[in-house]
Design an enzyme around this catalytic site. Structure first.
Site, PDB file in Angstrom:
ATOM      1  N   CYS A 130      -4.055   4.939  -4.087  1.00  0.00           N
ATOM      2  CA  CYS A 130      -5.311   4.455  -3.496  1.00  0.00           C
ATOM      3  C   CYS A 130      -6.374   4.226  -4.581  1.00  0.00           C
ATOM      4  O   CYS A 130      -6.842   5.178  -5.212  1.00  0.00           O
ATOM      5  CB  CYS A 130      -5.792   5.475  -2.461  1.00  0.00           C
ATOM      6  N   CYS A 133      -9.683   5.996  -4.006  1.00  0.00           N
ATOM      7  CA  CYS A 133      -9.487   7.446  -4.221  1.00  0.00           C
ATOM      8  C   CYS A 133      -9.565   7.768  -5.712  1.00  0.00           C
ATOM      9  O   CYS A 133     -10.200   8.748  -6.112  1.00  0.00           O
ATOM     10  CB  CYS A 133      -8.137   7.899  -3.665  1.00  0.00           C
TER      11      CYS A 133
END
Length: 118
Positions: free
Chosen positions: A38, A41
Site C-alpha cells: 500500500c 501506508c
C-alpha cells in the site's frame, strides 16, 4: 518498518503486541492497519513513527499487516488502507474512533488525543 525501527516510540508489530513496561496505565491503543504493498501506508510510516515518539508512553501504537492477519482485519471491518483505530485504554475492546487514509504527524497526534477535526 524494519526490525530496528519497531520498538522506537513504543511501536510494536501486532504479533509482538505486549506491554513494554513503560506505557502509562490504561493508555489508549492506536492500531495502524496497513499492507506492505500500500503506497499511502508506506507514505504514512515515518509520520506515524514521529507521532509515536512525540506521544511517548501516553499511547500504545500497534501495527497490523492486513495481509498477514486478514481475519482480524475482517472482524474490525477494515474497508480501506491505511486505517487508524483508537481503542479505549480502560476497555481495549471499545473502539473510540477510526480514520481511513493518510494523516500528517500532527493529525495523528490530534486523532490520538481526541481532537481530530475531519
Amino acid at each position: 518498518w524494519g526490525e530496528e525501527e519497531l520498538g522506537r516510540g513504543g511501536v510494536v508489530a501486532a504479533a509482538a503486541a505486549t506491554s513494554t513496561g513503560g506505557d502509562a496505565p490504561h493508555s489508549p491503543i492506536l492500531l495502524d492497519v496497513y499492507a506492505t504493498w500500500c503506497g499511502p501506508c508506506k507514505f504514512m510510516e515515518p509520520l506515524l513513527l514521529e507521532a509515536a515518539e512525540e506521544l511517548g508512553p501516553t499511547v500504545r501504537v500497534v501495527k497490523l499487516d492486513s495481509d498477514k492477519y486478514p481475519r482480524i482485519s475482517s472482524v474490525l471491518k477494515v474497508g480501506g488502507l491505511p486505517t487508524l483505530i483508537r481503542f479505549d485504554g480502560e476497555d481495549v475492546s471499545k473502539e473510540v474512533e477510526r480514520m481511513e487514509g493518510v494523516l500528517t504527524k500532527d493529525q495523528i497526534i490530534d486523532f490520538v488525543n481526541g481532537n481530530f477535526k475531519r
